[in-house]
Design an enzyme around this catalytic site. Structure first.
Site, PDB file in Angstrom:
ATOM      1  N   ARG A  27      -3.775   7.760  -3.835  1.00 30.19           N
ATOM      2  CA  ARG A  27      -3.785   6.516  -3.042  1.00 30.19           C
ATOM      3  C   ARG A  27      -3.783   6.806  -1.545  1.00 30.19           C
ATOM      4  O   ARG A  27      -4.415   6.071  -0.768  1.00 30.19           O
ATOM      5  CB  ARG A  27      -2.581   5.652  -3.431  1.00 30.19           C
ATOM      6  CG  ARG A  27      -2.693   5.041  -4.806  1.00 30.19           C
ATOM      7  CD  ARG A  27      -1.580   4.047  -5.064  1.00 30.19           C
ATOM      8  NE  ARG A  27      -0.300   4.690  -5.252  1.00 30.19           N
ATOM      9  CZ  ARG A  27       0.163   5.117  -6.421  1.00 30.19           C
ATOM     10  NH1 ARG A  27      -0.576   4.978  -7.503  1.00 30.19           N
ATOM     11  NH2 ARG A  27       1.357   5.682  -6.533  1.00 30.19           N
TER      12      ARG A  27
ATOM     13  N   ALA B  69       0.829  -1.196   0.000  1.00 32.12           N
ATOM     14  CA  ALA B  69       0.000   0.000   0.000  1.00 32.12           C
ATOM     15  C   ALA B  69       0.870   1.255   0.000  1.00 32.12           C
ATOM     16  O   ALA B  69       2.032   1.230   0.421  1.00 32.12           O
ATOM     17  CB  ALA B  69      -0.932  -0.006   1.207  1.00 32.12           C
ATOM     18  N   GLN B  70       0.285   2.364  -0.466  1.00 33.77           N
ATOM     19  CA  GLN B  70       1.046   3.606  -0.559  1.00 33.77           C
ATOM     20  C   GLN B  70       1.460   4.100   0.816  1.00 33.77           C
ATOM     21  O   GLN B  70       2.556   4.658   0.978  1.00 33.77           O
ATOM     22  CB  GLN B  70       0.190   4.666  -1.261  1.00 33.77           C
ATOM     23  CG  GLN B  70       0.921   5.963  -1.540  1.00 33.77           C
ATOM     24  CD  GLN B  70       2.057   5.768  -2.512  1.00 33.77           C
ATOM     25  OE1 GLN B  70       1.887   5.126  -3.543  1.00 33.77           O
ATOM     26  NE2 GLN B  70       3.223   6.319  -2.222  1.00 33.77           N
ATOM     27  N   VAL B  71       0.637   3.898   1.844  1.00 33.04           N
ATOM     28  CA  VAL B  71       0.978   4.349   3.198  1.00 33.04           C
ATOM     29  C   VAL B  71       2.187   3.596   3.715  1.00 33.04           C
ATOM     30  O   VAL B  71       3.089   4.166   4.341  1.00 33.04           O
ATOM     31  CB  VAL B  71      -0.236   4.173   4.127  1.00 33.04           C
ATOM     32  CG1 VAL B  71       0.099   4.616   5.541  1.00 33.04           C
ATOM     33  CG2 VAL B  71      -1.425   4.961   3.606  1.00 33.04           C
TER      34      VAL B  71
ATOM     35  N   ASP C 210       5.341   4.914   2.030  1.00 32.75           N
ATOM     36  CA  ASP C 210       5.809   6.206   2.523  1.00 32.75           C
ATOM     37  C   ASP C 210       6.619   6.068   3.806  1.00 32.75           C
ATOM     38  O   ASP C 210       7.439   6.946   4.111  1.00 32.75           O
ATOM     39  CB  ASP C 210       4.622   7.130   2.772  1.00 32.75           C
ATOM     40  CG  ASP C 210       3.877   7.458   1.483  1.00 32.75           C
ATOM     41  OD1 ASP C 210       4.472   7.271   0.409  1.00 32.75           O
ATOM     42  OD2 ASP C 210       2.714   7.875   1.549  1.00 32.75           O
TER      43      ASP C 210
END
Length: 678
Positions: free
Chosen positions: A249, A230-232, A235
């Site tokens: 996203r 996932a993008q989270v 990051d």
């Protein structure tokens, strides 16, 4: 011992919500013998001491020996640590868990299959293995519980629907297991909820028996295709991307969590009546969607239990499949068939893990050249050449040798293995044992390294002594051309055309300056000389050449008139150069330039007219605002008496005064006594 390589036994399947079939299985139910804890034999003190002495090797209790492999004492702490890291010790620990005896170093080295716990080991030690202990170890570690009935049938039920993983049920054959199985036949205990969250997908349903009473699915774009996470989560590793897709996203992830929590909160009354809440949510991000702050579910709830097997992407179809799988009961016709299937499944998983690791290792060595590189994923290690395998004369097992292996290492290894000492690396052998075995080959390696260093130093000295390349000589005519192109004086190119031949003038126009890489066309464009730019383009100056800053002459020109000269030349000579690389936006004719000038003049004229009209309106408004209320009434203009704006229809009025809003009316009424008193 039972034959492990028997045929695969396919059991019958009965659903828990099929009450007629399930209640037939419960007649005469009892816990299977393989799950009952074996009774411990009572031994005297003398036998206990003998066992302790045997484990600690002749009563050595200083902790400097390995009781699992039967080696020691070790000469140093490094040798002991290396032994514990060795595959031989790890393999013996696994055998000990399955109730088998440890292998010697020679037996471990001569094995053909490294990963099989049974297989070839069963041939060497058929008398030492215990089938009953293997069945007990496999049954107690299984995700299912095993029962038998009065007909001798054996059936398996998932433990997650019988008890929570933190709840320890006694394995002494009590009635607790039987009572949990009989409870499932009651209608209220067959109301289950299944929730699944993964990668922006949510699927959930509440089942009453075999029917889905409530179900819901939701999908959101939170994972970039091919990125793997996932993008989270991406990051959190640093260097968070700032693209539009990444921002979308992140936003979708927050909305997805909120949406899932709203769905679970709307099912609060239905979830209270569920006997089980089975979920599949891997990772803290997915679990926060189910067990967030406003969620009616908590991990401490004994009804909330994780699914004991992997699942696919959360969909309504997958939720129904999971419900059928959890509610299924495998039935074997006899205990013998059940034991054969259980041992075969455990042995196959052990062999499969070993073969899969070898297959994965081979797959890593075969790289596909056309596969694109994904910067978001972790890198695979580059394949390295495996060392050659030989069999030493001193030891029965295989040894691995490469170019870095010192001479005499095989002999040292065999001597230490006979003493029960195994080292994990050649460094430990050289540090601990190879001090006395330093041979001539080690001295040869040191001398070879010294010779290599001397050669490198000589090579560096030769490179330093070599003369540097002299800078290119530039003729006086080219320098004169550059001076005319970049100078302040307006001089035509015709003054120096006679000094060059046709080909020489073209080469001089395209000659780059060593300092900044600018050609004569660059210099004329930077100096804002449109006439000189046209002459150099006519003489053969290429507009596609770039300087050291990777700028074309058009991109280096800071003045609009000079850039127009490039576009005019392109319209006049469209086929002379490859203008696609020159960054010139397109050709333009003098007629088009004249039209653009007229258009801009008209736009300026219209702008000035609008400003005049605005000023007239402003003066009119100021004149109206400076009037008294009596004068405003006499003027009879459709303007607000307080702010001067246009009035709506119908306007707000009091005492013949008109206003655009209630606020203006109230403010005027508050200010009017002051005006009257004045």
């Amino acid at each position: 011992m039972m034959n492990i390589k028997s045929e695969v036994v396919k059991p019958n399947t009965v659903r828990v919500y099929d009450l007629d079939e399930y209640e037939k299985l419960l007649k005469g139910i009892r816990v299977a013998a393989c799950m009952i804890t074996e009774s411990h034999q009572i031994v005297d003190e003398e036998s206990v001491l003998k066992r302790l002495n045997k484990l600690t090797i002749d009563g050595a209790t200083d902790g400097n020996c390995c009781s699992c492999c039967g080696v020691g004492p070790f000469a140093s702490r490094a040798q002991q640590t290396a032994h514990y890291k060795h595959h031989w010790h790890t393999h013996n620990l696994k055998r000990k868990l399955f109730g088998k005896a440890a292998l010697t170093l020679g037996q471990f080295s001569s094995r053909n299959e490294d990963s099989s716990v049974s297989g070839s080991d069963s041939e060497t030690e058929g008398s030492s293995s215990n089938p009953a202990s293997e069945l007990f170890a496999a049954a107690t570690r299984h995700c299912k519980a095993f029962f038998s009935n009065h007909k001798g049938k054996v059936f398996c039920i998932y433990r997650c629907i019988l008890h929570h993983k933190k709840e320890e049920l006694s394995t002494d054959g009590g009635d607790t297991w039987v009572e949990r199985c009989q409870r499932l036949s009651i209608a209220g205990y067959q109301r289950w909820a299944i929730l699944m969250v993964s990668g922006g997908h949510f699927a959930g349903a509440i089942f009453s028996g075999g029917v889905a009473v409530v179900h819901k699915t939701h999908h959101s774009y939170v994972t970039r295709r091919g990125q793997g996470q996932a993008q989270v989560n991406r990051d959190q590793h640093g260097n968070a991307p700032r693209s539009a897709g990444a921002s979308m996203r992140r936003y979708n992830q927050a909305q997805f969590l909120q949406h899932v929590q709203d769905i679970v909160a709307s099912w609060i009354d239905d979830l209270k009546g569920c006997y089980l809440v089975l979920y599949r949510a891997v990772g803290s991000l997915n679990q926060s969607a189910l067990f967030g702050k406003n969620s009616p579910l908590t991990r401490e709830d004994p009804r909330v239990r994780a699914l004991p097997f992997p699942t696919r992407k959360p969909t309504y179809k997958e939720v129904k499949r999971v419900h059928e799988t959890v509610a299924s009961v495998e039935v074997y016709d006899s205990m013998e068939l059940f034991q054969r299937a259980l041992i075969a499944s455990t042995s196959k998983t052990a062999v499969k893990t070993g073969t899969d690791s070898n297959i994965d290792r081979n797959k890593k060595t075969q790289k596909s050249p056309s596969k694109p590189i994904d910067r978001a994923k972790s890198r695979e290690r580059p394949p390295r050449e495996l060392p050659t395998q030989i069999v030493s004369s001193e030891d029965d097992g295989p040894c691995f040798i490469d170019s870095e292996t010192p001479a005499g290492w095989i002999k040292t290894l065999s001597e230490q293995s006979s003493n029960g000492v195994i080292t994990n690396s050649r460094k430990d052998l050289l540090n601990d044992c190879a001090v006395d075995n330093s041979s001539d080959s080690d001295q040869e390696n040191v001398s070879a390294r010294k010779e290599r260093n001397v050669k490198l130093k000589k090579k560096k000295k030769v490179e330093e002594k070599q003369p540097k390349k002299a800078p290119l000589k530039i003729s006086a005519n080219i320098k004169k051309l550059w001076k005319i192109a970049s100078g302040k004086d307006v001089i035509s190119l015709e003054t120096i055309r006679e000094e060059f031949a046709a080909e020489e003038l073209r080469a001089a126009c395209n000659a780059p300056d060593p300092a900044d890489g600018n050609t004569a066309l660059h210099k004329a464009a930077i100096a804002d000389k449109p006439h000189m730019v046209t002459e150099i383009l006519t003489a053969g100056g290429d507009p596609c050449l770039r300087n050291h800053a990777l700028q074309t002459p058009y991109a280096a020109a800071p003045h609009p008139d000079t850039r127009v000269a490039f576009r005019l030349f392109q319209a006049q000579f469209p086929d002379k150069y490859n203008y696609s690389k020159s960054q010139i936006p397109g050709p333009v004719t003098p007629e088009q330039l004249e039209q653009e000038r007229e258009k801009k003049a008209q736009q300026k004229k219209a702008k000035r007219q609008r400003e005049k009209e605005k000023q007239v309106e402003k003066n009119k408004l100021n004149k109206f605002l400076h009037m008294t209320d009596v004068q405003k009434v006499r003027a009879d203009l459709m303007m607000c008496f307080l702010c001067g704006s246009k009035l709506p229809r119908p306007p707000f009025e009091y005492s013949n005064f008109t206003f655009c809003s209630i606020k203006c009316l109230q403010n005027h009424r508050n200010l009017r006594p002051l005006h009257n008193s004045a």
